[in-house]
Design a protein around this motif. Structure first.
Motif, short mmCIF file in Angstrom:
data_model
loop_
_atom_site.label_atom_id
_atom_site.label_comp_id
_atom_site.label_asym_id
_atom_site.label_seq_id
_atom_site.Cartn_x
_atom_site.Cartn_y
_atom_site.Cartn_z
N ALA A 15 -4.13 -9.59 -3.13
CA ALA A 15 -4.05 -9.24 -4.55
C ALA A 15 -4.46 -7.81 -4.82
N HIS A 16 -5.11 -7.15 -3.86
CA HIS A 16 -5.51 -5.75 -4.05
C HIS A 16 -4.35 -4.79 -3.84
N TYR A 17 -3.22 -5.28 -3.36
CA TYR A 17 -2.06 -4.43 -3.09
C TYR A 17 -1.05 -4.53 -4.24
N ALA A 18 -0.38 -3.41 -4.50
CA ALA A 18 0.65 -3.38 -5.53
C ALA A 18 1.85 -4.22 -5.10
N ASP A 19 2.62 -4.69 -6.08
CA ASP A 19 3.77 -5.54 -5.78
C ASP A 19 4.84 -4.79 -4.98
N ASP A 20 4.86 -3.47 -5.10
CA ASP A 20 5.86 -2.68 -4.37
C ASP A 20 5.31 -2.06 -3.09
N PHE A 21 4.13 -2.52 -2.65
CA PHE A 21 3.56 -1.96 -1.42
C PHE A 21 4.41 -2.32 -0.21
N ARG A 22 4.66 -1.31 0.64
CA ARG A 22 5.36 -1.51 1.91
C ARG A 22 4.65 -0.67 2.97
N PRO A 23 4.31 -1.25 4.12
CA PRO A 23 3.60 -0.47 5.14
C PRO A 23 4.47 0.61 5.78
N ASP A 24 5.79 0.40 5.78
CA ASP A 24 6.72 1.38 6.33
C ASP A 24 8.12 1.05 5.79
N GLN A 25 9.07 1.90 6.11
CA GLN A 25 10.42 1.73 5.59
C GLN A 25 11.15 0.53 6.20
N ASN A 26 10.70 0.06 7.35
CA ASN A 26 11.39 -1.01 8.06
C ASN A 26 10.84 -2.40 7.75
N THR A 27 9.79 -2.48 6.95
CA THR A 27 9.16 -3.76 6.65
C THR A 27 9.13 -3.98 5.14
N THR A 28 9.67 -5.11 4.69
CA THR A 28 9.64 -5.41 3.27
C THR A 28 8.25 -5.90 2.85
N HIS A 29 8.03 -5.92 1.56
CA HIS A 29 6.75 -6.41 1.04
C HIS A 29 6.52 -7.87 1.44
N ALA A 30 7.57 -8.67 1.34
CA ALA A 30 7.45 -10.09 1.70
C ALA A 30 7.14 -10.27 3.18
N GLN A 31 7.79 -9.50 4.04
CA GLN A 31 7.52 -9.58 5.48
C GLN A 31 6.08 -9.18 5.78
N TRP A 32 5.62 -8.12 5.14
CA TRP A 32 4.25 -7.66 5.36
C TRP A 32 3.24 -8.73 4.91
N MET A 33 3.49 -9.35 3.76
CA MET A 33 2.58 -10.39 3.27
C MET A 33 2.52 -11.56 4.23
N ALA A 34 3.64 -11.94 4.79
CA ALA A 34 3.65 -13.04 5.76
C ALA A 34 2.84 -12.68 7.00
N GLN A 35 2.97 -11.44 7.47
CA GLN A 35 2.19 -10.98 8.63
C GLN A 35 0.69 -11.01 8.34
N ARG A 36 0.31 -10.54 7.15
CA ARG A 36 -1.11 -10.49 6.83
C ARG A 36 -1.69 -11.89 6.62
N ARG A 37 -0.91 -12.80 6.05
CA ARG A 37 -1.40 -14.17 5.89
C ARG A 37 -1.69 -14.81 7.25
N ALA A 38 -0.90 -14.44 8.25
CA ALA A 38 -1.11 -14.99 9.59
C ALA A 38 -2.32 -14.38 10.27
N ARG A 39 -2.67 -13.16 9.90
CA ARG A 39 -3.74 -12.44 10.61
C ARG A 39 -5.08 -12.45 9.89
N VAL A 40 -5.06 -12.43 8.57
CA VAL A 40 -6.32 -12.38 7.82
C VAL A 40 -6.81 -13.80 7.58
N ARG A 41 -7.62 -14.27 8.49
CA ARG A 41 -8.19 -15.61 8.41
C ARG A 41 -9.72 -15.51 8.52
N PRO A 42 -10.43 -16.51 8.04
CA PRO A 42 -11.90 -16.48 8.17
C PRO A 42 -12.33 -16.32 9.62
N ASP A 43 -13.23 -15.39 9.87
CA ASP A 43 -13.73 -15.11 11.22
C ASP A 43 -15.17 -14.64 11.07
#
Length: 264
Positions: free
Chosen positions: A178-206
């Motif tokens: 939620a801290h990221y803007a709706d149009d945030f993209r890490p690079d030109q080759n990755t969509t916002h939706a793809q990036w969110m899916a990647q982060r959901r897989a990686r940002v887990r309680p640790d």
């Protein structure tokens, strides 16, 4: 000596916490009730899980000052001042504590530097005037005290960054995203939706994850955009690194949002 105005609100009132028995609001309530011993206990419980939580550290400094332990309070406010130069509140309270320690010259230096960095921050002008008056000097113009952290400007953006760090460290993935803007993209080759899916897989309680931010520099790009550079230290049982992180944030109707993230 006239009593100084201390800022006692949270650096980031909206921060979620990871300890069930303590929260910034619970700590603030204890302080308001004058129950400083239990306020300090709650601070220690929270910091055991998240030692870099700026809002709880700030409240610990306030509590130590109330308990007449100014050395510990000054150390906390000094560290937060260095860590968050874009937020004037820790430096203001550092000056208050230095005055309690009869270190008026040091308090005067801190306040003069503060009004140079943040000329629009009213409590610093007010306290500088009180200190001048108490030292027999000509007081400067005072203005109304700001009781809470502003919702606009670089100081609020810095609070967003602290909340982003805390949510990332705790693995609160929805709050983190939620801290990221709706149009945030890490690079030109990755969509916002793809990036969110990647982060959901990686940002887990640790429980082993620790993220520390330091050495901040802030650049105002426009009335509603800032760029913040910092050193980021990431450590977990599986991975650790230290990078120079750069975040660009834009103020929106929903608060400050990250629009760009770069690592060096």
């Amino acid at each position: 000596m006239k009593q100084f105005s201390a800022w006692v609100a949270l650096l980031a009132l909206s921060l979620a916490v990871t300890t069930a028995n303590a929260s910034p609001s619970a700590i603030e309530q204890r302080i308001a009730q004058g129950d400083f011993a239990n306020a300090l206990l709650l601070c220690e419980q929270q910091l055991a899980d998240d030692p870099h939580n700026a809002s709880v550290l700030f409240l610990k400094g306030v509590t130590l000052a109330k308990l007449q332990r100014p050395d510990g309070a000054a150390a906390i406010f000094e560290a937060l001042t260095a860590r968050y130069p874009g937020s004037p509140e820790p430096a203001n309270n550092l000056a208050v504590v230095l005055t309690q320690m009869q270190r008026q010259d040091d308090a005067l230096r801190v306040l003069r530097e503060l009004v140079q960095r943040h000329p629009g921050y009213a409590p610093a002008h007010d306290n500088l005037a009180r200190l001048h008056a108490g030292m027999g000097q000509t007081p400067v113009t005072t203005s109304a005290i700001t009781p809470r952290l502003p919702s606009q400007g670089p100081a609020a953006a810095m609070s967003t960054i602290e909340a982003w760090r805390s949510d990332w460290q705790a693995g609160r993935v929805q709050a983190y995203l939620a801290h990221y803007a709706d149009d945030f993209r890490p690079d030109q080759n990755t969509t916002h939706a793809q990036w969110m899916a990647q982060r959901r897989a990686r940002v887990r309680p640790d429980a082993s994850r620790r993220i520390q931010l330091s050495d901040f520099s802030t650049q105002t790009l426009s009335d509603n955009s800032v760029r913040v550079s910092m050193t980021q230290r990431y450590q977990s049982a599986r991975y650790s690194d230290t990078v120079r992180k750069q975040l660009t944030l834009r103020q929106t109707a929903g608060g400050w949002k990250i629009t760009q993230e770069r690592s060096q």
